[in-house]
Motif scaffolding. Structure first.
Motif, PDB file in Angstrom:
ATOM      1  N   GLN A  35       8.981   1.052  -4.139  1.00 34.73           N
ATOM      2  CA  GLN A  35       9.517  -0.199  -4.658  1.00 34.73           C
ATOM      3  C   GLN A  35       9.349  -1.310  -3.612  1.00 34.73           C
ATOM      4  OE1 GLN A  35      12.225   0.423  -7.781  1.00 34.73           O
ATOM      5  NE2 GLN A  35      10.242   1.435  -7.907  1.00 34.73           N
ATOM      6  N   MET A  36       8.578  -2.339  -3.952  1.00 32.66           N
ATOM      7  CA  MET A  36       8.356  -3.454  -3.036  1.00 32.66           C
ATOM      8  C   MET A  36       8.785  -4.758  -3.689  1.00 32.66           C
ATOM      9  SD  MET A  36       4.691  -2.823  -1.179  1.00 32.66           S
ATOM     10  CE  MET A  36       4.335  -1.312  -0.285  1.00 32.66           C
ATOM     11  N   VAL A  37       9.572  -5.540  -2.975  1.00 34.89           N
ATOM     12  CA  VAL A  37       9.886  -6.903  -3.430  1.00 34.89           C
ATOM     13  C   VAL A  37       9.330  -7.868  -2.383  1.00 34.89           C
ATOM     14  CG1 VAL A  37      11.924  -6.105  -4.650  1.00 34.89           C
ATOM     15  CG2 VAL A  37      12.154  -6.957  -2.320  1.00 34.89           C
ATOM     16  N   THR A  38       8.801  -8.980  -2.829  1.00 37.66           N
ATOM     17  CA  THR A  38       8.112  -9.863  -1.883  1.00 37.66           C
ATOM     18  C   THR A  38       8.242 -11.320  -2.314  1.00 37.66           C
ATOM     19  OG1 THR A  38       5.989 -10.193  -0.729  1.00 37.66           O
ATOM     20  CG2 THR A  38       5.896  -9.744  -3.092  1.00 37.66           C
ATOM     21  N   TYR A  39       8.062 -12.191  -1.320  1.00 41.15           N
ATOM     22  CA  TYR A  39       8.067 -13.630  -1.593  1.00 41.15           C
ATOM     23  C   TYR A  39       7.253 -14.348  -0.514  1.00 41.15           C
ATOM     24  CZ  TYR A  39       9.687 -18.456  -2.076  1.00 41.15           C
ATOM     25  OH  TYR A  39       9.739 -19.817  -2.226  1.00 41.15           O
ATOM     26  N   LYS A  40       6.140 -14.939  -0.924  1.00 38.81           N
ATOM     27  CA  LYS A  40       5.304 -15.779  -0.058  1.00 38.81           C
ATOM     28  C   LYS A  40       4.831 -15.064   1.217  1.00 38.81           C
ATOM     29  CE  LYS A  40       6.315 -20.125   0.459  1.00 38.81           C
ATOM     30  NZ  LYS A  40       7.030 -21.399   0.721  1.00 38.81           N
TER      31      LYS A  40
ATOM     32  N   ILE B 120       5.723  -3.614  -7.707  1.00 43.60           N
ATOM     33  CA  ILE B 120       5.850  -4.833  -6.905  1.00 43.60           C
ATOM     34  C   ILE B 120       6.521  -5.913  -7.746  1.00 43.60           C
ATOM     35  CG2 ILE B 120       4.618  -6.625  -5.617  1.00 43.60           C
ATOM     36  CD1 ILE B 120       2.312  -4.563  -5.318  1.00 43.60           C
ATOM     37  N   ILE B 121       7.596  -6.499  -7.214  1.00 50.03           N
ATOM     38  CA  ILE B 121       8.251  -7.628  -7.862  1.00 50.03           C
ATOM     39  C   ILE B 121       8.024  -8.851  -6.978  1.00 50.03           C
ATOM     40  CG2 ILE B 121      10.375  -8.524  -8.852  1.00 50.03           C
ATOM     41  CD1 ILE B 121       9.471  -5.886 -10.105  1.00 50.03           C
ATOM     42  N   ASP B 122       7.313  -9.833  -7.527  1.00 51.07           N
ATOM     43  CA  ASP B 122       6.876 -10.979  -6.729  1.00 51.07           C
ATOM     44  C   ASP B 122       7.293 -12.278  -7.415  1.00 51.07           C
ATOM     45  OD1 ASP B 122       5.605 -12.779  -5.094  1.00 51.07           O
ATOM     46  OD2 ASP B 122       3.571 -12.068  -5.489  1.00 51.07           O
TER      47      ASP B 122
ATOM     48  N   SER C  56      17.118 -13.139  -6.726  1.00 50.47           N
ATOM     49  CA  SER C  56      17.660 -12.596  -5.477  1.00 50.47           C
ATOM     50  C   SER C  56      17.016 -11.256  -5.154  1.00 50.47           C
ATOM     51  CB  SER C  56      19.174 -12.413  -5.597  1.00 50.47           C
ATOM     52  OG  SER C  56      19.482 -11.314  -6.436  1.00 50.47           O
ATOM     53  N   ILE C  57      17.100 -10.863  -3.901  1.00 46.31           N
ATOM     54  CA  ILE C  57      16.514  -9.593  -3.475  1.00 46.31           C
ATOM     55  C   ILE C  57      17.125  -8.433  -4.254  1.00 46.31           C
ATOM     56  CG2 ILE C  57      16.298  -7.981  -1.541  1.00 46.31           C
ATOM     57  CD1 ILE C  57      16.123 -10.371   0.321  1.00 46.31           C
ATOM     58  N   GLY C  58      18.464  -8.440  -4.386  1.00 43.82           N
ATOM     59  CA  GLY C  58      19.111  -7.358  -5.114  1.00 43.82           C
ATOM     60  C   GLY C  58      18.656  -7.288  -6.557  1.00 43.82           C
ATOM     61  N   ALA C  59      18.538  -8.430  -7.221  1.00 42.49           N
ATOM     62  CA  ALA C  59      18.087  -8.450  -8.609  1.00 42.49           C
ATOM     63  C   ALA C  59      16.652  -7.949  -8.733  1.00 42.49           C
ATOM     64  CB  ALA C  59      18.216  -9.874  -9.171  1.00 42.49           C
ATOM     65  N   LYS C  60      15.816  -8.306  -7.770  1.00 43.80           N
ATOM     66  CA  LYS C  60      14.429  -7.820  -7.802  1.00 43.80           C
ATOM     67  C   LYS C  60      14.374  -6.315  -7.599  1.00 43.80           C
ATOM     68  CE  LYS C  60      12.623 -10.882  -4.858  1.00 43.80           C
ATOM     69  NZ  LYS C  60      11.598 -11.613  -4.065  1.00 43.80           N
ATOM     70  N   ARG C  61      15.201  -5.797  -6.700  1.00 47.68           N
ATOM     71  CA  ARG C  61      15.224  -4.337  -6.503  1.00 47.68           C
ATOM     72  C   ARG C  61      15.676  -3.629  -7.781  1.00 47.68           C
ATOM     73  NH1 ARG C  61      13.956  -3.735  -1.230  1.00 47.68           N
ATOM     74  NH2 ARG C  61      15.190  -4.712   0.427  1.00 47.68           N
ATOM     75  N   ASN C  62      16.691  -4.167  -8.437  1.00 49.99           N
ATOM     76  CA  ASN C  62      17.164  -3.553  -9.681  1.00 49.99           C
ATOM     77  C   ASN C  62      16.085  -3.566 -10.760  1.00 49.99           C
ATOM     78  OD1 ASN C  62      19.736  -2.953  -8.679  1.00 49.99           O
ATOM     79  ND2 ASN C  62      20.495  -5.011  -9.170  1.00 49.99           N
ATOM     80  N   LEU C  63      15.333  -4.664 -10.838  1.00 48.38           N
ATOM     81  CA  LEU C  63      14.232  -4.734 -11.807  1.00 48.38           C
ATOM     82  C   LEU C  63      13.169  -3.693 -11.478  1.00 48.38           C
ATOM     83  CD1 LEU C  63      12.700  -6.031 -14.139  1.00 48.38           C
ATOM     84  CD2 LEU C  63      11.888  -7.793 -12.541  1.00 48.38           C
ATOM     85  N   ALA C  64      12.885  -3.505 -10.202  1.00 49.62           N
ATOM     86  CA  ALA C  64      11.877  -2.522  -9.796  1.00 49.62           C
ATOM     87  C   ALA C  64      12.292  -1.110 -10.188  1.00 49.62           C
ATOM     88  CB  ALA C  64      11.637  -2.609  -8.288  1.00 49.62           C
TER      89      ALA C  64
END
Length: 545
Positions: free
Chosen positions: A22-27, A52-54, A86-94
């Motif tokens: 699970q990867m979350v990223t921004y820029k 990947i949630i970007d 938010s990071i937490g929301a992106k992790r939950n989506l992943a």
């Protein structure tokens, strides 16, 4: 049930649980690509997909497409968001975007060992008490300052969210989720959640992890005591071993990963001199590698020297420039290709996974049917195969010499009770030996094990009272250690000092086999101090003279 699943997984590659990274990223597009290349190098035997949630301003779909199916990655699911999250929301989506049995958090700026996933899955499934595994953070590396910070020993294990590994059934069955972002809490989104108390640390002495601080990181830079002379501790020993032995992904040569690994090695080299490294290597109850090594009080140096009075004969001295180069190479703290330092002077190295299981099998299959029959001495195994040629290239690269300095490979086999090889040195001991004049002195040895002996049994069994194992160790009495063969492991050592003088202390022996029906097969490669004849017939005749 979980123990049974683990045993089944270990027995069959097809039964390892599926994993979703699970990867979350921004820029941070370059860091994201580096992270994906790391995942592709993981040695996990089950299926790996990446989610990947970007929410960056621009999509990276085209850049990511070529990475689908690369290496260990079976598939990549790239989810591009048009709005910030938010990071937490992106992790939950992943976590909701995959059906994998095990979920692994992996941030885009992390640098993990190539066996990170395998180690954590084993930790997760190996005990009914572990539902969520996290790797202990024992050291920090700051990219802006290029400083390595060692966390003081004796503190409670520190685990961060980017090292978590957990089962889907535990996560979804309890309705867990990641909470508010670090920017709000100041502590990391996971640490505020009730489930955080269930995270079980995989200790740093088992799995090294460098927490990396970047100016663009959402968290990090925690204040810790920095000791320029850190005391010996198992976690630091494991980190040093991993950086030396190639467990980190040195193949990924892009700026971030290569810069972090070089910086960490430079810092450790400054923090720890040779004596410090050797002191650290003896901290843990077991060595920081899987190959069984037994240490014991070494033989008296004077007694060993007396056994080889001819060592002072100037005609036996190797070419100093070659000898000094090999000595420096084997002594180097930054020698990631040549493994863990068992002895600092002389520098004797152990490197696991020097060859893969498939390569070991190819080497064995390339032998003539009669080549190993009853053999208990160094013999040719037939015409040199392509597998042997690749092995020789790898040895030459590890020692840092031209391949023309390497002798042809020599196989050795022990399969009957009592078979052994008496104590000996590999350097030429007789100045009248025709080989010395024609081929030069042997400056170093590479010994590669092609078969396993039962682990944890028979270490130093002939030298230690009460030993009841299978025997077959490679023993160095003057250095005080014996190594049990493990398939794919190589031992590298110098036969002469940095000035070219032969080393009596490199005396070694193959301990007697204590049982019938257990087979030890190994390969010797000797390195000379000058290029050898290209004509194999001439070379073989000289070697047999």
């Amino acid at each position: 049930m979980r123990i049974a699943l683990l045993l089944l997984a270990l027995a069959s590659a097809t039964r390892w649980p599926s994993v979703s990274v699970q990867m979350v990223t921004y820029k941070r597009p370059k860091l994201l690509l580096e992270a994906l290349n790391q995942v592709a190098l993981q040695n996990y035997k089950g299926d790996i997909d990446v989610v990947i949630i970007d929410d960056s301003p621009e999509s990276m779909e085209e850049e990511i497409e070529p990475l689908r199916g690369r290496g260990s990655i079976k598939d990549v699911r790239y989810i591009y968001l048009l709005e910030r999250m938010s990071i937490g929301a992106k992790r939950n989506l992943a976590t909701r975007s995959t059906d994998a049995e095990v979920l692994v958090i992996w941030d885009d700026d992390d640098v993990f060992t190539r066996d990170r996933i395998r180690k954590q899955v084993v930790h997760l499934l190996g005990s009914e008490d572990v539902n969520c595994s996290g790797i202990e953070v024992s050291s920090f590396y700051s990219v802006p300052t290029k400083e390595l910070t060692v966390r003081p020993s004796g503190l409670e294990p520190l685990v961060f969210e980017n090292t978590l590994c957990f089962t889907r059934s535990w996560w979804e069955g309890n309705g867990y989720g990641f909470g508010e972002a670090w920017e709000v809490s100041g502590q990391g989104e996971g640490t505020l959640e009730p489930w955080w108390t269930q995270v079980q640390p995989l200790l740093g002495k088992e799995e090294p992890f460098l927490y990396i601080y970047l100016p663009s990181s959402a968290s990090g830079g925690s204040a810790v005591n920095k000791d320029r002379r850190p005391p010996p501790q198992p976690a630091l020993a494991t980190l040093v071993a991993a950086l030396q032995s190639g467990r980190f992904p040195d193949e990924v040569t892009s700026p971030h990963i290569s810069g972090v690994l070089k910086g960490a090695r430079d810092e450790l080299e400054e923090l720890l001199d040779s004596d410090g490294l050797m002191q650290i290597s003896r901290v843990a109850a077991t060595e920081p590698f899987e190959t069984p090594v037994r240490r014991y009080p070494p033989a008296a140096p004077a007694a060993v020297a007396e056994a080889y009075p001819e060592r002072s004969d100037p005609q036996l001295r190797a070419e100093p420039s070659v000898a000094a180069h090999v000595w420096r190479r084997l002594s180097s703290c930054d020698l990631s290709s040549a493994g863990w330092l068992l002895s600092s002077s002389p520098p004797c190295r152990l490197k696991e996974d020097f060859i893969s299981e498939d390569e070991a099998s190819s080497l064995l299959l390339g032998l003539r049917p009669d080549a190993l029959a009853g053999m208990a001495r160094r013999e040719r195994g037939g015409v040199e195969s392509r597998a042997e040629q690749k092995l020789r290239q790898r040895v030459a690269a590890a020692v840092g010499v031209e391949e023309r300095l390497l002798e042809p490979t020599r196989f050795v086999r022990y399969s009957r009770k009592g078979q052994a090889f008496e104590p000996h040195v590999d350097w030429i001991v007789d100045s009248a030996d025709p080989q010395l004049a024609e081929l030069g002195q042997r400056v170093a040895t590479a010994l590669i094990f092609l078969t396993d002996l039962p682990e944890g049994r028979g270490l130093g069994s002939m030298r230690c009272k009460g030993g009841t194992g299978v025997g077959g160790e490679t023993d160095f009495p003057a250095l005080g250690f014996a190594v049990t063969p493990k398939k794919g492991t190589v031992l590298l050592w110098p036969n002469v000092g940095a000035d070219g003088t032969p080393l009596p202390e490199m005396i070694h022996e193959a301990m007697p086999m204590l049982q019938d029906g257990i087979e030890k097969i190994a390969l010797n490669v000797w390195i000379r101090d000058r290029p050898l004849p290209r004509d194999m017939t001439i070379l073989e005749n000289l070697l047999q003279s």
